[in-house]
Motif scaffolding. Sequence first.
Motif, PDB file in Angstrom:
ATOM      1  N   PRO A 312       6.975 -37.904  -7.271  1.00 39.18           N
ATOM      2  CA  PRO A 312       5.538 -38.448  -7.017  1.00 39.18           C
ATOM      3  C   PRO A 312       5.297 -38.303  -5.407  1.00 39.18           C
ATOM      4  N   VAL A 313       4.055 -38.054  -5.028  1.00 36.43           N
ATOM      5  CA  VAL A 313       3.580 -37.852  -3.792  1.00 36.43           C
ATOM      6  C   VAL A 313       2.482 -38.934  -3.305  1.00 36.43           C
ATOM      7  N   PRO A 314       2.561 -39.619  -2.136  1.00 42.51           N
ATOM      8  CA  PRO A 314       1.670 -40.463  -1.805  1.00 42.51           C
ATOM      9  C   PRO A 314       0.156 -39.628  -1.836  1.00 42.51           C
ATOM     10  N   TYR A 315      -0.914 -40.412  -2.222  1.00 43.75           N
ATOM     11  CA  TYR A 315      -2.279 -39.866  -2.329  1.00 43.75           C
ATOM     12  C   TYR A 315      -2.561 -39.171  -1.215  1.00 43.75           C
ATOM     13  N   SER A 316      -2.288 -39.623  -0.054  1.00 40.53           N
ATOM     14  CA  SER A 316      -2.778 -38.964   1.513  1.00 40.53           C
ATOM     15  C   SER A 316      -2.125 -37.440   1.327  1.00 40.53           C
ATOM     16  N   LYS A 317      -0.952 -37.552   1.123  1.00 42.48           N
ATOM     17  CA  LYS A 317      -0.155 -36.379   1.234  1.00 42.48           C
ATOM     18  C   LYS A 317      -0.481 -35.311   0.111  1.00 42.48           C
ATOM     19  N   LEU A 318      -0.805 -35.831  -1.086  1.00 39.24           N
ATOM     20  CA  LEU A 318      -1.198 -35.057  -2.171  1.00 39.24           C
ATOM     21  C   LEU A 318      -2.657 -34.319  -1.875  1.00 39.24           C
ATOM     22  N   TYR A 319      -3.517 -35.067  -1.207  1.00 33.58           N
ATOM     23  CA  TYR A 319      -5.017 -34.810  -0.959  1.00 33.58           C
ATOM     24  C   TYR A 319      -4.688 -33.547   0.202  1.00 33.58           C
ATOM     25  N   LYS A 320      -4.067 -33.721   1.015  1.00 39.21           N
ATOM     26  CA  LYS A 320      -3.590 -32.553   2.031  1.00 39.21           C
ATOM     27  C   LYS A 320      -3.155 -31.305   1.492  1.00 39.21           C
ATOM     28  N   ARG A 321      -2.066 -31.630   0.624  1.00 37.42           N
ATOM     29  CA  ARG A 321      -1.715 -30.411  -0.268  1.00 37.42           C
ATOM     30  C   ARG A 321      -2.687 -29.703  -1.147  1.00 37.42           C
ATOM     31  N   PHE A 322      -3.720 -30.544  -1.599  1.00 33.27           N
ATOM     32  CA  PHE A 322      -4.947 -30.015  -2.435  1.00 33.27           C
ATOM     33  C   PHE A 322      -5.519 -29.065  -1.454  1.00 33.27           C
ATOM     34  N   LEU A 323      -6.032 -29.416  -0.366  1.00 36.17           N
ATOM     35  CA  LEU A 323      -6.836 -28.765   0.620  1.00 36.17           C
ATOM     36  C   LEU A 323      -6.031 -27.323   1.063  1.00 36.17           C
ATOM     37  N   LYS A 324      -4.630 -27.588   1.309  1.00 34.11           N
ATOM     38  CA  LYS A 324      -3.928 -26.567   1.785  1.00 34.11           C
ATOM     39  C   LYS A 324      -3.720 -25.373   0.700  1.00 34.11           C
ATOM     40  N   ALA A 325      -3.794 -25.629  -0.361  1.00 30.48           N
ATOM     41  CA  ALA A 325      -3.541 -24.827  -1.626  1.00 30.48           C
ATOM     42  C   ALA A 325      -5.016 -23.814  -1.624  1.00 30.48           C
ATOM     43  N   ALA A 326      -6.189 -24.885  -1.651  1.00 36.76           N
ATOM     44  CA  ALA A 326      -7.172 -24.041  -1.753  1.00 36.76           C
ATOM     45  C   ALA A 326      -7.601 -23.079  -0.493  1.00 36.76           C
ATOM     46  N   LYS A 327      -7.173 -23.481   0.490  1.00 40.10           N
ATOM     47  CA  LYS A 327      -7.487 -22.564   1.661  1.00 40.10           C
ATOM     48  C   LYS A 327      -6.669 -21.144   1.756  1.00 40.10           C
ATOM     49  N   LYS A 328      -5.297 -21.483   1.140  1.00 42.65           N
ATOM     50  CA  LYS A 328      -4.358 -20.482   0.914  1.00 42.65           C
ATOM     51  C   LYS A 328      -4.844 -19.596  -0.021  1.00 42.65           C
ATOM     52  N   ALA A 329      -5.611 -19.970  -1.197  1.00 46.86           N
ATOM     53  CA  ALA A 329      -6.097 -19.121  -2.090  1.00 46.86           C
ATOM     54  C   ALA A 329      -7.442 -18.385  -1.517  1.00 46.86           C
ATOM     55  N   GLY A 330      -7.805 -18.590  -0.453  1.00 44.65           N
ATOM     56  CA  GLY A 330      -9.151 -17.742   0.263  1.00 44.65           C
ATOM     57  C   GLY A 330     -10.280 -18.187  -0.161  1.00 44.65           C
ATOM     58  N   LEU A 331     -10.120 -19.669  -0.643  1.00 50.23           N
ATOM     59  CA  LEU A 331     -11.714 -20.519  -1.269  1.00 50.23           C
ATOM     60  C   LEU A 331     -12.367 -20.692  -0.034  1.00 50.23           C
ATOM     61  N   GLU A 332     -13.732 -20.832  -0.292  1.00 47.59           N
ATOM     62  CA  GLU A 332     -14.685 -21.581   0.567  1.00 47.59           C
ATOM     63  C   GLU A 332     -14.929 -22.909   0.364  1.00 47.59           C
ATOM     64  N   HIS A 333     -14.657 -23.425  -1.096  1.00 47.43           N
ATOM     65  CA  HIS A 333     -14.725 -24.749  -1.277  1.00 47.43           C
ATOM     66  C   HIS A 333     -14.075 -25.004  -2.414  1.00 47.43           C
ATOM     67  N   THR A 334     -13.637 -26.352  -2.837  1.00 47.46           N
ATOM     68  CA  THR A 334     -12.768 -26.608  -4.027  1.00 47.46           C
ATOM     69  C   THR A 334     -13.476 -27.694  -4.592  1.00 47.46           C
ATOM     70  N   TYR A 335     -12.833 -28.502  -5.668  1.00 45.37           N
ATOM     71  CA  TYR A 335     -13.437 -29.501  -6.554  1.00 45.37           C
ATOM     72  C   TYR A 335     -12.452 -30.590  -6.969  1.00 45.37           C
ATOM     73  N   ILE A 336     -13.065 -31.955  -6.681  1.00 37.28           N
ATOM     74  CA  ILE A 336     -12.271 -33.073  -7.189  1.00 37.28           C
ATOM     75  C   ILE A 336     -13.292 -33.502  -8.384  1.00 37.28           C
ATOM     76  N   ILE A 337     -12.399 -33.954  -9.473  1.00 38.47           N
ATOM     77  CA  ILE A 337     -13.352 -34.810 -10.679  1.00 38.47           C
ATOM     78  C   ILE A 337     -12.819 -36.307 -10.390  1.00 38.47           C
ATOM     79  N   ARG A 338     -13.687 -37.180 -10.110  1.00 31.53           N
ATOM     80  CA  ARG A 338     -13.342 -38.433  -9.748  1.00 31.53           C
ATOM     81  C   ARG A 338     -14.100 -39.284 -10.690  1.00 31.53           C
ATOM     82  N   LYS A 339     -13.356 -40.183 -11.503  1.00 26.88           N
ATOM     83  CA  LYS A 339     -14.224 -40.897 -12.244  1.00 26.88           C
ATOM     84  C   LYS A 339     -13.733 -42.436 -12.149  1.00 26.88           C
TER      85      LYS A 339
END
Length: 429
Positions: A312-339
């Motif tokens: 498991p990964v601390p949430y703060s680190k997971l969030y950074k990893r999420f943004l990094k993966a999106a930037k690496k894919a060359g995307l301009e934006h990404t999505y969070i589904i939060r409920k």
Amino acid sequence: GYDRIRDAFRSKSEIAYQGAVQRLDNKRTHLKQNPKPADNAVVPEFKRMPPAVWIGPSALTIPCPVTDMEQLSNRLSKVFSDYPELFNHCVKVYQKRVDYYRLTSEGQKILQPDTVFHITARASIKTDGNEVKTEYYRLHVGGINDLPSEDALIGELHRFAEYMQQKNRAKAVEDLYIGPVLYEDDAAMELLAEKIADYSHSYWISIRNQSDRKHRYLGKQVFPPALSVCQLGNDSVYNGVKLLGYRQVDADGTKPKTLPIIEKGILKHMLTGRTPSLGCPASTGNEHFDGLSRTLETRYTAGVFRVTSNRPVPYSKLYKRFLKAAKKAGLEHTYIIRKNRTSPYALIRVDLSTGKEELVEGNYNSPSREQFKRMHAISKEENVYNLDPAGGKGLGIISPKAILLEDMELDITPSRARHIDEAFYELRH
């Protein structure tokens, strides 16, 4: 009167017996014409259970006075007076307290209590396009003493109302998005609960006259290799949260098993009540009374699950990893589904150049089985959920706060709301 009750009991018993005999005759005729497959035929339709006596403490001895619930509802509902945009709003507070009595010819003598305390809120809002959107806030605990403080509840309802206003102003999105998606809170829980339900129990399919054959998944990888799932049979409290799904015994007097269901992604065991299946020949203590209903039927229900990861990964680190993966894919934006309770359906678009989160409006699809199996990581932080058993996802789940799926395809389409006649709106307002 006593005599009338006894007479009604005799009459109902006679009707039940006659109905059972008729169903049994129909079943025998059907089986003669449509014999079961050989592997299904060797599995008995139910097993005789050993005698068991378990008398629990009555749920009827600790009521919450109706006046207390009415006053709480009135105080909470005042929150919506601060939001003139909202209409058709209400707050409901109610409790259910049930004692199940079961006496069988096999020797089971069971008194099992069950309680639940609900707070629900509803509000509607009109869009600029003269459409109406309605959202719901839901909270259920064991009793009034298990509720958060009243100030905390008022704060949640304020956030719920503010979320409705924000969502009403949110930009409608139509997007075919391919890339990482972060599922948070209830969205993460629902994703896991649905996938666990797909494999934890096998059902008989009457129309096909055979089992669903899920037992064939035993020993195969059905989840991401990093995930494990266990049913908890011994814990009544987890991290200070009362587990409403905890049962010392099930409706047959059988102790629920603490059992690994999935280990490192591989299906190890399945669950059942008194009805055996190809994948689970013996009861795992999952025969439950039918969820605070007016019937005394029993059926299979999953217990309380806990989902864990070997990394498991601390949430703060997971969030950074999420943004990094999106930037690496060359995307301009990404999505969070939060409920969660205060924002029931939040689709968040993240601008990768600024990191700004924006609530947007749109419908989206659930991950496929293969997309889910390619899960990248889950958060170290956990949420504890008491679930409504009527939903089929079990009695509770201890779920990671967030799940990162790196290879998702979201087909986001504009949401549809119902139109309302202006005159009717004015009357309701």
